[in-house]
Design a protein around this motif. Sequence first.
Motif, PDB file in Angstrom:
ATOM      1  N   THR A 160       0.856  -1.178   0.000  1.00  0.00           N
ATOM      2  CA  THR A 160       0.000   0.000   0.000  1.00  0.00           C
ATOM      3  C   THR A 160       0.894   1.230   0.000  1.00  0.00           C
ATOM      4  OG1 THR A 160      -1.769  -1.119   1.211  1.00  0.00           O
ATOM      5  CG2 THR A 160      -1.783   1.288   1.237  1.00  0.00           C
ATOM      6  N   LEU A 161       0.727   2.076  -0.995  1.00  0.00           N
ATOM      7  CA  LEU A 161       1.514   3.290  -1.126  1.00  0.00           C
ATOM      8  C   LEU A 161       0.684   4.475  -0.638  1.00  0.00           C
ATOM      9  CD1 LEU A 161       3.817   4.377  -3.969  1.00  0.00           C
ATOM     10  CD2 LEU A 161       1.917   5.874  -3.395  1.00  0.00           C
ATOM     11  N   THR A 162       1.304   5.353   0.141  1.00  0.00           N
ATOM     12  CA  THR A 162       0.620   6.526   0.684  1.00  0.00           C
ATOM     13  C   THR A 162       1.300   7.783   0.174  1.00  0.00           C
ATOM     14  OG1 THR A 162       0.002   5.332   2.700  1.00  0.00           O
ATOM     15  CG2 THR A 162      -0.080   7.732   2.785  1.00  0.00           C
ATOM     16  N   VAL A 163       0.524   8.683  -0.405  1.00  0.00           N
ATOM     17  CA  VAL A 163       1.054   9.974  -0.859  1.00  0.00           C
ATOM     18  C   VAL A 163       0.163  11.084  -0.333  1.00  0.00           C
ATOM     19  CG1 VAL A 163       2.124   9.067  -2.953  1.00  0.00           C
ATOM     20  CG2 VAL A 163      -0.246   9.824  -3.028  1.00  0.00           C
ATOM     21  N   GLU A 164       0.767  12.243  -0.182  1.00  0.00           N
ATOM     22  CA  GLU A 164       0.004  13.420   0.245  1.00  0.00           C
ATOM     23  C   GLU A 164      -0.111  14.372  -0.934  1.00  0.00           C
ATOM     24  OE1 GLU A 164       0.705  17.062   3.324  1.00  0.00           O
ATOM     25  OE2 GLU A 164       0.743  15.030   4.197  1.00  0.00           O
ATOM     26  N   TYR A 177      10.752  10.721  -2.043  1.00  0.00           N
ATOM     27  CA  TYR A 177      10.512   9.682  -1.057  1.00  0.00           C
ATOM     28  C   TYR A 177       9.030   9.325  -1.020  1.00  0.00           C
ATOM     29  CZ  TYR A 177      15.212  10.761   0.549  1.00  0.00           C
ATOM     30  OH  TYR A 177      16.569  10.950   0.602  1.00  0.00           O
ATOM     31  N   LEU A 178       8.747   8.027  -0.891  1.00  0.00           N
ATOM     32  CA  LEU A 178       7.377   7.532  -0.844  1.00  0.00           C
ATOM     33  C   LEU A 178       7.196   6.624   0.366  1.00  0.00           C
ATOM     34  CD1 LEU A 178       6.943   6.543  -4.612  1.00  0.00           C
ATOM     35  CD2 LEU A 178       6.002   8.578  -3.495  1.00  0.00           C
ATOM     36  N   GLN A 179       6.045   6.701   0.985  1.00  0.00           N
ATOM     37  CA  GLN A 179       5.733   5.796   2.096  1.00  0.00           C
ATOM     38  C   GLN A 179       5.029   4.560   1.553  1.00  0.00           C
ATOM     39  OE1 GLN A 179       3.450   7.471   5.384  1.00  0.00           O
ATOM     40  NE2 GLN A 179       2.529   5.474   5.794  1.00  0.00           N
ATOM     41  N   ASP A 226      -2.005  17.907  -2.057  1.00  0.00           N
ATOM     42  CA  ASP A 226      -2.751  19.089  -1.599  1.00  0.00           C
ATOM     43  C   ASP A 226      -3.214  18.934  -0.156  1.00  0.00           C
ATOM     44  OD1 ASP A 226      -2.441  20.254  -4.120  1.00  0.00           O
ATOM     45  OD2 ASP A 226      -4.291  19.358  -4.876  1.00  0.00           O
ATOM     46  N   GLY A 227      -2.336  18.387   0.673  1.00  0.00           N
ATOM     47  CA  GLY A 227      -2.625  18.293   2.089  1.00  0.00           C
ATOM     48  C   GLY A 227      -3.493  17.115   2.495  1.00  0.00           C
ATOM     49  N   VAL A 228      -3.875  16.264   1.541  1.00  0.00           N
ATOM     50  CA  VAL A 228      -4.728  15.106   1.835  1.00  0.00           C
ATOM     51  C   VAL A 228      -3.949  13.835   1.529  1.00  0.00           C
ATOM     52  CG1 VAL A 228      -6.884  13.922   1.318  1.00  0.00           C
ATOM     53  CG2 VAL A 228      -6.806  16.428   1.307  1.00  0.00           C
ATOM     54  N   ARG A 229      -3.963  12.882   2.477  1.00  0.00           N
ATOM     55  CA  ARG A 229      -3.264  11.619   2.283  1.00  0.00           C
ATOM     56  C   ARG A 229      -4.154  10.644   1.523  1.00  0.00           C
ATOM     57  NH1 ARG A 229       1.082  10.764   5.648  1.00  0.00           N
ATOM     58  NH2 ARG A 229       0.604   8.606   6.108  1.00  0.00           N
ATOM     59  N   HIS A 230      -3.559   9.999   0.525  1.00  0.00           N
ATOM     60  CA  HIS A 230      -4.286   9.031  -0.300  1.00  0.00           C
ATOM     61  C   HIS A 230      -3.517   7.712  -0.304  1.00  0.00           C
ATOM     62  CE1 HIS A 230      -6.881  12.193  -2.015  1.00  0.00           C
ATOM     63  NE2 HIS A 230      -5.800  12.945  -1.945  1.00  0.00           N
TER      64      HIS A 230
END
Length: 329
Positions: free
Chosen positions: A84-88, A133-135, A90-94
């Motif tokens: 599962t990749l998480t990116v932010e 960097y990516l989570q 415009d201030g919202v995490r997806h």
Amino acid sequence: MDILSPVLGQLARRAGAALRHPLLAPLVNEHVVDFYARHLHPQLSMRQVIARVTARQAASADAVTLHLVPNYLWRGFRAGQHVTLTVEIDGVRHHRVYSLSAANADDVQITVKRQPGGLVSNYLLDQVYDGDYLQISPAFGDFVLPEPAPQKLLLIGAGSGMTPLLALAEALLQMPDYTGQVLVLNYGRSHEETLFHSRLLRLKTLHPNLRVVYGLTAEGVSEGELSGRFCARHLDELLADAAEWQVMACGPQGLVDSVKALWAERAYPLAPLTESFTPLAVPQATAEQQPVALTFRLAGRAVTGNNQQPLLQQAEAAGLQPASGCRMG
């Protein structure tokens, strides 16, 4: 900034373990620790796998492979699994789920195909480059090679469904002394949109026991290619002994359903192993709406929901941002 050094990573791992000791854990706010640690290095974290993008490589006309180097919290993976990749944005995490598209444990890759209107896929293709960097989550999933290794393996994929199948093919063909047969059916609208042309060609050069056949649904085909979507005719043209092959299929729900139906109709002894990237449709609610007490334990929140909407939507409506893999794009 460079990739986190192994020495600093080991020190950070030990420090994190110490802070999670039962005597200290109640006094430690991991979010606060991570916030300050990131100022020292973007990959420092007590709890999150942070990966540095080290290269971008075209996988098709509308897809790119991102090569990643995760931090010390990464525990490896098996071919066929996903993260599962998480990116932010415009201030919202997806959050989005992506399969790992290589078998080599030292080369962590995800391949992202652009989805029309897809918020995250377009962001990754247009705004993520070397050095970012990516989570990501730890690898998970059970869409992996069966044991013992099949001597006849048929891999059927379409679109993004080819990402885990390429990793599975690499993993099997790279096994020492493997002499079995692998057949890959790669479906797409056109040659430009099918994934991994160059990588599959390179793999065929290294492994003569690999055969790759393309199926095109929106343009004319050349000799040796298949026209249209997967069907019984395609299978019969390619394999006279299909009942002896283990099939693994990944892609849109329609493709997976077609494979399952054909195998069931013919009562082949080896059940298909499948995975679909298409979210299941939520049935239209027929019962009368009723209030439901929802408790989000980790967030310490209790709200009144209902028996009609998906839980994820209700959590987000309550102001929460739970990690999920339910959305595409």
